[in-house]
Design a protein around this motif. Sequence first.
Motif, short mmCIF file in Angstrom:
data_model
loop_
_atom_site.label_atom_id
_atom_site.label_comp_id
_atom_site.label_asym_id
_atom_site.label_seq_id
_atom_site.Cartn_x
_atom_site.Cartn_y
_atom_site.Cartn_z
N LYS A 9 0.83 -1.19 0.00
CA LYS A 9 0.00 0.00 0.00
C LYS A 9 0.88 1.25 0.00
O LYS A 9 1.88 1.32 0.69
N LYS A 10 0.48 2.17 -0.81
CA LYS A 10 1.25 3.40 -0.90
C LYS A 10 0.97 4.29 0.30
O LYS A 10 -0.18 4.54 0.64
N ARG A 11 2.03 4.72 0.96
CA ARG A 11 1.86 5.55 2.15
C ARG A 11 1.39 6.94 1.75
O ARG A 11 1.79 7.48 0.72
N ASP A 12 0.54 7.48 2.59
CA ASP A 12 0.00 8.80 2.29
C ASP A 12 1.04 9.89 2.45
O ASP A 12 0.97 10.93 1.78
N ASP A 13 2.01 9.69 3.38
CA ASP A 13 3.00 10.74 3.61
C ASP A 13 4.17 10.68 2.64
O ASP A 13 5.08 11.49 2.71
N GLY A 14 4.18 9.71 1.70
CA GLY A 14 5.24 9.63 0.70
C GLY A 14 6.52 9.02 1.19
O GLY A 14 7.50 8.98 0.45
N MET A 15 6.58 8.53 2.45
CA MET A 15 7.80 7.93 2.97
C MET A 15 7.95 6.50 2.48
O MET A 15 7.00 5.88 2.00
N ASP A 35 12.56 13.63 0.98
CA ASP A 35 11.69 12.97 1.94
C ASP A 35 11.99 13.40 3.37
O ASP A 35 11.08 13.57 4.19
N LYS A 36 13.30 13.57 3.67
CA LYS A 36 13.68 13.98 5.02
C LYS A 36 13.17 15.38 5.35
O LYS A 36 12.62 15.62 6.42
N LEU A 37 13.33 16.32 4.41
CA LEU A 37 12.86 17.67 4.63
C LEU A 37 11.34 17.71 4.78
O LEU A 37 10.79 18.45 5.60
N LYS A 38 10.66 16.90 3.97
CA LYS A 38 9.21 16.86 4.05
C LYS A 38 8.74 16.36 5.41
O LYS A 38 7.83 16.91 6.02
N TYR A 39 9.42 15.32 5.91
CA TYR A 39 9.06 14.76 7.21
C TYR A 39 9.35 15.76 8.33
O TYR A 39 8.53 15.97 9.23
N LEU A 40 10.52 16.42 8.28
CA LEU A 40 10.88 17.38 9.32
C LEU A 40 9.94 18.57 9.34
O LEU A 40 9.52 19.04 10.40
N ASN A 41 9.59 19.07 8.18
CA ASN A 41 8.69 20.22 8.11
C ASN A 41 7.31 19.88 8.67
O ASN A 41 6.70 20.66 9.39
N ASN A 42 6.84 18.68 8.37
CA ASN A 42 5.53 18.27 8.87
C ASN A 42 5.54 18.12 10.40
O ASN A 42 4.61 18.51 11.09
N SER A 43 6.63 17.50 10.92
CA SER A 43 6.69 17.29 12.37
C SER A 43 6.81 18.60 13.13
O SER A 43 6.23 18.78 14.18
N ARG A 44 7.57 19.55 12.58
CA ARG A 44 7.69 20.85 13.24
C ARG A 44 6.38 21.60 13.24
O ARG A 44 6.02 22.27 14.20
N ALA A 45 5.67 21.48 12.14
CA ALA A 45 4.40 22.20 12.03
C ALA A 45 3.41 21.74 13.08
O ALA A 45 2.65 22.53 13.65
N PHE A 46 3.42 20.42 13.38
CA PHE A 46 2.46 19.90 14.36
C PHE A 46 2.97 19.98 15.79
O PHE A 46 2.19 20.14 16.72
#
Length: 235
Positions: A9-15, A35-46
């Motif tokens: 299954k394709k992950r929704d977060d693109g990881m 992928d790393k930048l996308k994950y870090l930006n999302n985690s910081r935002a929340f």
Amino acid sequence: TSFSTPKKKKRDDGMREHVTGCARSEGYYKIDKKDKLKYLNNSRAFAEEPPADTQVRTHLLLTGRRRSEQRRLLSSFTGSCDSDLLKFNQLKFRKKKLKFCKSHIHDWGLFAMEPIAADEMVIEYVGQNIRQVIADMREKRYEDEGIGSSYMFRVDHDTIIDATKCGNFARFINHSCNPNCYAKVITVESQKKIVIYSKQHINVNEEITYDYKFPIEDVKIPCLCGSENCRGTLN
């Protein structure tokens, strides 16, 4: 024997999807920078950034509290000028740097650790507010306990501040017949307070003194201030 491999299954977060189902069992592998930048930006935002409306509400709440404190102090002052309000507010949030150590006048003394300008609030005389009857009882008890120094400061006819066992550095201020400070009674929140003001500029490491203004009595208390115009006694 061949087994059909279920489609991933394709992950929704693109990881990356782990083959074994657990990242720790696959060892080290390099993650793409995107992928790393996308994950870090999302985690910081929340995790770190609260919603904009929350920041605005917090700022308004703190500002409102400060204004409320200013209005409360302003309305509580009776018989004082605006400068007293500003100085007491400043003394409350930014205390003068002071220290107590051995004094050449008597026992312990209070000294300035920073330059203090003339007509500035130096320190508030803090203690327990008691009535005259309680003060007489405590004075006798302190004499029986061997406490020779008096740390009672009269506010008015009925109220006395006792800093003998519950006070601050102000109780270490020694008497002088030529003092560099004076005591003043002000009213804050319907309660009388004693504040020590500077009469003149006070240098660093200079001892802070004021005139005790004890009532005249037959039994004299010798004065050890050593000033040129020393009266010789405190009372």
